[in-house]
Design an enzyme around this catalytic site. Structure first.
Site, PDB file in Angstrom:
ATOM      1  N   GLY A 239       0.922  -1.178  -0.002  1.00 27.87           N
ATOM      2  CA  GLY A 239       0.161   0.014  -0.235  1.00 27.87           C
ATOM      3  C   GLY A 239       0.836   1.169   0.111  1.00 27.87           C
ATOM      4  O   GLY A 239       2.275   1.086  -0.232  1.00 27.87           O
ATOM      5  N   HIS A 240       0.217   2.357   0.086  1.00 28.02           N
ATOM      6  CA  HIS A 240       0.939   3.646   0.163  1.00 28.02           C
ATOM      7  C   HIS A 240       1.180   4.389   1.751  1.00 28.02           C
ATOM      8  O   HIS A 240       1.586   5.300   1.551  1.00 28.02           O
ATOM      9  CB  HIS A 240       0.290   4.539  -0.742  1.00 28.02           C
ATOM     10  CG  HIS A 240       0.000   4.280  -2.058  1.00 28.02           C
ATOM     11  ND1 HIS A 240      -0.328   4.911  -2.876  1.00 28.02           N
ATOM     12  CD2 HIS A 240       0.607   3.232  -2.812  1.00 28.02           C
ATOM     13  CE1 HIS A 240      -0.330   4.507  -4.300  1.00 28.02           C
ATOM     14  NE2 HIS A 240       0.417   3.284  -4.082  1.00 28.02           N
ATOM     15  N   GLY A 241       0.843   3.149   2.591  1.00 22.95           N
ATOM     16  CA  GLY A 241       1.178   3.753   4.060  1.00 22.95           C
ATOM     17  C   GLY A 241      -0.034   4.474   4.818  1.00 22.95           C
ATOM     18  O   GLY A 241      -1.164   4.258   4.370  1.00 22.95           O
TER      19      GLY A 241
END
Length: 394
Positions: A239-241
């Site tokens: 994911g992107h955090g």
């Protein structure tokens, strides 16, 4: 009073009261015509069961037994007469025909207080049918449904639920207060577009605890107008955090304050903890303040610690501009692990609104070949050893 008359009195007056106090009234969707065959449209049956449960005076429960249920777009509205439960034990499957899913929601709860959603079941957004349409590089695209929307839902809890393959966000929270997520599992492929795990906007006193999130965008995203967001014991990746933002895209945007991210692990994510704001856009009054990131593990993360005030995806703004969002009082503490890039700590703040009171404490990150660095621009703060990479704060 003879025994026959006594039994009659009990059945008419006493037993109904006891049944109400002993547990919630159960409204099974099967009773209202739902069929667990993965093809019958159960939208009407679910809505009818909800309306009946919502009207019931006292505690009541909508029950979705085990099985696979096809379900169209659905809005479940309050206010209701007392606390309500929505118990999902089966698998709910969303439409896959484009004519049925160009809408901003799949399942929505609105204006409900004291709601519990739980049961160990699954929301299957069947997102692969919609992801090819999720192309927003021009800044505009057709709406795609969030799997579960919570609008104006207060004093409520979502627990022991799984969401897979959403077409857009998995969960969207708007204008909700005193809301808890606990023991939720969220998954979508790493390349699935805009499949944020939990997005929170315009809300307060929201807790997200013990969640496993693997998706194609932010595991958790915190938009404008939030206060008191507590995130703990979350495993994020891919994911992107966990991101605050993006902020500053709209004029007169409300700020974000009181965010804590504690005891979390990031595995193979694009970012770890991130604050992102748009440059060169009018966002008068916008701010991000009083955040704490503490006791966090990074495992092969591209950008473990990132303040990005030049966020400009797909060149939809003037990337040379200066963000109007004011960032202050942000603490990064007890963060360790591995970065896939050398520049593991990036604090890129606005030239016109520099970041203030940024703190780095006990950071231990290792980059490729054991080499790691930090970079700062337009930022004021302090640091406390031990620190690896060495602090760029002055």
């Amino acid at each position: 009073m003879n025994s026959t008359l006594l039994l009659a009195v009990l059945s008419l007056f006493v037993l109904p009261v006891l049944s109400r106090t002993n547990g919630p009234k159960v409204f099974s969707v099967l009773r209202y015509g739902a069929v667990a065959d993965n093809k019958t449209d159960n939208t009407k049956a679910f809505k009818t069961a909800w309306v009946a449960a919502c009207r019931w005076r006292g505690k009541s429960r909508v029950l979705i037994p085990p099985g696979s249920y096809y379900l169209g777009s659905l809005i479940l509205r309050g206010p209701c007469n007392g606390p309500k439960q929505f118990v999902i034990k089966g698998v709910l499957r969303a439409p896959t025909k484009p004519a049925l899913f160009f809408i901003d929601h799949w399942i929505t709860f609105q204006h409900v207080n004291k709601l519990k959603i739980y049961g160990g079941g699954t929301l299957d957004g069947q997102g692969a049918s919609a992801w090819p349409y999720n192309n927003c590089h021009t800044g505009s695209c057709k709406p795609l449904p969030v799997s579960l929307r919570l609008d104006f839902v207060n004093d409520s809890k979502i627990s022991n639920i799984k969401s897979i393959n959403s077409k857009n966000f998995h969960f969207n929270v708007f204008s909700c207060y005193r809301l808890i997520f606990s023991r939720v599992t969220i998954s979508a492929p790493e390349d699935s577009p805009n499949t944020d795990g939990i997005h929170v906007g315009g809300s307060g006193d929201v807790g997200i605890d013990t969640a496993d999130i693997a998706t194609g965008d932010d595991c958790i995203s915190i938009g404008p107008g939030n206060q008191g967001i507590r995130i703990s014991n979350v495993v994020c990746g891919p994911g992107h955090g966990i991101s605050v933002g993006s902020l500053g895209k709209s004029d007169r945007e409300e700020g974000v304050s009181g965010v804590s991210v504690v005891n979390c692990t990031f595995r193979g994510t694009l970012n770890g903890v991130q604050i992102k704001t748009w440059p060169d856009l009018e966002a008068a009054g916008g701010f991000a303040s009083d955040f704490t990131y503490d006791n966090i593990v990074m495992e092969n993360v591209d950008n473990p610690i990132f303040i990005n005030q030049q966020y400009c995806p797909y060149n939809l703004c003037n990337s040379q501009g200066s963000s109007k969002i004011r960032i202050s009082n942000i603490t990064f503490r007890n963060i360790w692990g591995t970065s896939t890039t050398r520049d593991a700590v990036k604090l890129e703040c606005s030239e016109s609104n520099p970041c203030h009171d940024i703190a780095l404490e006990n950071i231990n990150l290792i980059g490729p070949g054991g080499v790691v660095s930090s970079s700062c621009s337009n930022v004021h703060g302090k640091s406390r050893a031990p620190l690896n990479p060495p602090s760029c704060l002055r």
